[in-house]
Scaffold this motif. Structure first.
Motif, PDB file in Angstrom:
ATOM      1  N   THR A 100       1.759  -8.604   0.890  1.00 29.72           N
ATOM      2  CA  THR A 100       1.695  -7.888  -0.388  1.00 29.72           C
ATOM      3  C   THR A 100       1.777  -6.381  -0.169  1.00 29.72           C
ATOM      4  O   THR A 100       1.308  -5.862   0.852  1.00 29.72           O
ATOM      5  CB  THR A 100       0.420  -8.222  -1.179  1.00 29.72           C
ATOM      6  N   GLU A 101       2.378  -5.713  -1.146  1.00 31.53           N
ATOM      7  CA  GLU A 101       2.534  -4.267  -1.136  1.00 31.53           C
ATOM      8  C   GLU A 101       2.279  -3.777  -2.551  1.00 31.53           C
ATOM      9  O   GLU A 101       2.590  -4.470  -3.515  1.00 31.53           O
ATOM     10  CB  GLU A 101       3.953  -3.886  -0.715  1.00 31.53           C
ATOM     11  N   THR A 102       1.733  -2.567  -2.668  1.00 30.14           N
ATOM     12  CA  THR A 102       1.459  -2.005  -3.981  1.00 30.14           C
ATOM     13  C   THR A 102       2.081  -0.615  -4.073  1.00 30.14           C
ATOM     14  O   THR A 102       1.911   0.204  -3.162  1.00 30.14           O
ATOM     15  CB  THR A 102      -0.061  -1.917  -4.240  1.00 30.14           C
ATOM     16  N   TYR A 103       2.804  -0.375  -5.177  1.00 28.85           N
ATOM     17  CA  TYR A 103       3.472   0.909  -5.388  1.00 28.85           C
ATOM     18  C   TYR A 103       3.288   1.359  -6.828  1.00 28.85           C
ATOM     19  O   TYR A 103       3.259   0.541  -7.735  1.00 28.85           O
ATOM     20  CB  TYR A 103       4.982   0.799  -5.125  1.00 28.85           C
ATOM     21  N   GLN A 104       3.234   2.669  -7.019  1.00 29.52           N
ATOM     22  CA  GLN A 104       3.259   3.230  -8.363  1.00 29.52           C
ATOM     23  C   GLN A 104       4.685   3.715  -8.612  1.00 29.52           C
ATOM     24  O   GLN A 104       5.303   4.341  -7.746  1.00 29.52           O
ATOM     25  CB  GLN A 104       2.290   4.395  -8.512  1.00 29.52           C
ATOM     26  N   ILE A 105       5.208   3.431  -9.799  1.00 23.94           N
ATOM     27  CA  ILE A 105       6.553   3.845 -10.180  1.00 23.94           C
ATOM     28  C   ILE A 105       6.466   5.247 -10.773  1.00 23.94           C
ATOM     29  O   ILE A 105       5.785   5.448 -11.788  1.00 23.94           O
ATOM     30  CB  ILE A 105       7.168   2.878 -11.229  1.00 23.94           C
ATOM     31  N   VAL A 106       7.129   6.218 -10.142  1.00 30.38           N
ATOM     32  CA  VAL A 106       7.042   7.622 -10.561  1.00 30.38           C
ATOM     33  C   VAL A 106       8.433   8.250 -10.584  1.00 30.38           C
ATOM     34  O   VAL A 106       9.425   7.595 -10.256  1.00 30.38           O
ATOM     35  CB  VAL A 106       6.120   8.417  -9.606  1.00 30.38           C
ATOM     36  N   GLY A 107       8.499   9.532 -10.917  1.00 31.19           N
ATOM     37  CA  GLY A 107       9.749  10.273 -10.879  1.00 31.19           C
ATOM     38  C   GLY A 107      10.106  10.662  -9.451  1.00 31.19           C
ATOM     39  O   GLY A 107       9.282  10.562  -8.532  1.00 31.19           O
ATOM     40  N   GLU A 108      11.311  11.122  -9.269  1.00 30.68           N
ATOM     41  CA  GLU A 108      11.800  11.461  -7.932  1.00 30.68           C
ATOM     42  C   GLU A 108      10.964  12.537  -7.252  1.00 30.68           C
ATOM     43  O   GLU A 108      10.772  12.500  -6.037  1.00 30.68           O
ATOM     44  CB  GLU A 108      13.263  11.905  -8.010  1.00 30.68           C
ATOM     45  N   LEU A 109      10.444  13.490  -8.022  1.00 30.74           N
ATOM     46  CA  LEU A 109       9.649  14.574  -7.439  1.00 30.74           C
ATOM     47  C   LEU A 109       8.310  14.095  -6.884  1.00 30.74           C
ATOM     48  O   LEU A 109       7.759  14.704  -5.980  1.00 30.74           O
ATOM     49  CB  LEU A 109       9.393  15.666  -8.474  1.00 30.74           C
ATOM     50  N   GLU A 110       7.788  13.020  -7.441  1.00 33.96           N
ATOM     51  CA  GLU A 110       6.485  12.509  -7.017  1.00 33.96           C
ATOM     52  C   GLU A 110       6.589  11.432  -5.940  1.00 33.96           C
ATOM     53  O   GLU A 110       5.587  11.079  -5.329  1.00 33.96           O
ATOM     54  CB  GLU A 110       5.748  11.886  -8.205  1.00 33.96           C
ATOM     55  N   ALA A 111       7.776  10.888  -5.759  1.00 31.16           N
ATOM     56  CA  ALA A 111       7.944   9.739  -4.863  1.00 31.16           C
ATOM     57  C   ALA A 111       7.564  10.089  -3.429  1.00 31.16           C
ATOM     58  O   ALA A 111       8.002  11.098  -2.882  1.00 31.16           O
ATOM     59  CB  ALA A 111       9.380   9.240  -4.924  1.00 31.16           C
ATOM     60  N   ASP A 112       6.734   9.246  -2.858  1.00 32.12           N
ATOM     61  CA  ASP A 112       6.303   9.388  -1.466  1.00 32.12           C
ATOM     62  C   ASP A 112       5.947   7.991  -0.973  1.00 32.12           C
ATOM     63  O   ASP A 112       4.816   7.530  -1.121  1.00 32.12           O
ATOM     64  CB  ASP A 112       5.110  10.327  -1.371  1.00 32.12           C
ATOM     65  N   PHE A 113       6.926   7.319  -0.410  1.00 34.08           N
ATOM     66  CA  PHE A 113       6.780   5.917  -0.013  1.00 34.08           C
ATOM     67  C   PHE A 113       5.548   5.705   0.872  1.00 34.08           C
ATOM     68  O   PHE A 113       4.819   4.732   0.695  1.00 34.08           O
ATOM     69  CB  PHE A 113       8.048   5.461   0.712  1.00 34.08           C
ATOM     70  N   ALA A 114       5.301   6.630   1.789  1.00 31.78           N
ATOM     71  CA  ALA A 114       4.155   6.500   2.699  1.00 31.78           C
ATOM     72  C   ALA A 114       2.825   6.519   1.959  1.00 31.78           C
ATOM     73  O   ALA A 114       1.832   5.967   2.433  1.00 31.78           O
ATOM     74  CB  ALA A 114       4.181   7.614   3.748  1.00 31.78           C
ATOM     75  N   ASN A 115       2.802   7.142   0.778  1.00 31.41           N
ATOM     76  CA  ASN A 115       1.572   7.206  -0.016  1.00 31.41           C
ATOM     77  C   ASN A 115       1.586   6.262  -1.206  1.00 31.41           C
ATOM     78  O   ASN A 115       0.805   6.413  -2.143  1.00 31.41           O
ATOM     79  CB  ASN A 115       1.321   8.643  -0.476  1.00 31.41           C
ATOM     80  N   GLY A 116       2.520   5.306  -1.201  1.00 23.91           N
ATOM     81  CA  GLY A 116       2.498   4.251  -2.205  1.00 23.91           C
ATOM     82  C   GLY A 116       3.130   4.599  -3.534  1.00 23.91           C
ATOM     83  O   GLY A 116       2.833   3.943  -4.538  1.00 23.91           O
ATOM     84  N   THR A 117       3.981   5.611  -3.569  1.00 21.07           N
ATOM     85  CA  THR A 117       4.688   5.920  -4.806  1.00 21.07           C
ATOM     86  C   THR A 117       6.191   5.819  -4.549  1.00 21.07           C
ATOM     87  O   THR A 117       6.676   6.272  -3.517  1.00 21.07           O
ATOM     88  CB  THR A 117       4.350   7.329  -5.342  1.00 21.07           C
TER      89      THR A 117
END
Length: 155
Positions: A100-117
């Motif tokens: 399992t993996e958990t991610y928040q869906i955000v805009g391109e400026l906020e995206a940080d895969f290592a921090n779950g966005t």
């Protein structure tokens, strides 16, 4: 050029980062320049030039953040009940291994895969948008197609 999209939390993080740079970043950079000036030969001193370059980087970042905040659109979480939308946190189960993996869906400026966005415009983010719990989503990747099941959606 489309306006950058941010969540409310993302906007607050950028404001906080901007204020930190305006106050602490500027002060520290100025102190480094002053200290380097005391002991340098301006024609050749690397320490002085690095201190000035760092001060310029901070000022450039401040201008970029100010422009971003002025242009950004704050996207409210408006997805239909049960559907993945902007700002939602989505728990996925990778198939067939079940991890399992958990991610928040955000805009391109906020995206940080290592921090779950992840960006709503990324392959995974766009594949999840509008999805519902129990739905299976397949995403093409350089290593082959990845398949995920949407396990939970949190607003």
């Amino acid at each position: 050029m489309p306006k950058p999209q941010l969540t409310k939390a993302g906007r607050l993080r950028l404001i906080e980062q901007l204020e930190t740079l305006r106050i602490e970043g500027r002060r520290e950079a100025l102190e480094r320049v002053k200290a380097a000036r005391k002991f340098c030969d301006f024609r050749e001193d690397v320490t002085y030039f690095e201190a000035v370059r760092e001060q310029e980087r901070i000022e450039t970042k401040i201008i970029e953040l100010e422009r971003t905040l002025a242009d950004a659109v704050i996207v409210e979480q408006e997805a239909l009940a049960g559907d993945v939308g902007f700002g939602d946190t989505v728990t996925l189960r990778e198939l067939p291994d079940g991890e399992t993996e958990t991610y928040q869906i955000v805009g391109e400026l906020e995206a940080d895969f290592a921090n779950g966005t992840i960006s709503a415009t990324s392959p995974l983010g766009s594949g999840l948008m509008g999805g519902a719990v129990g739905q299976t989503v397949s995403i093409a990747s350089p290593g082959g197609t990845l398949t995920f099941e949407i396990v939970r959606i949190e607003r």
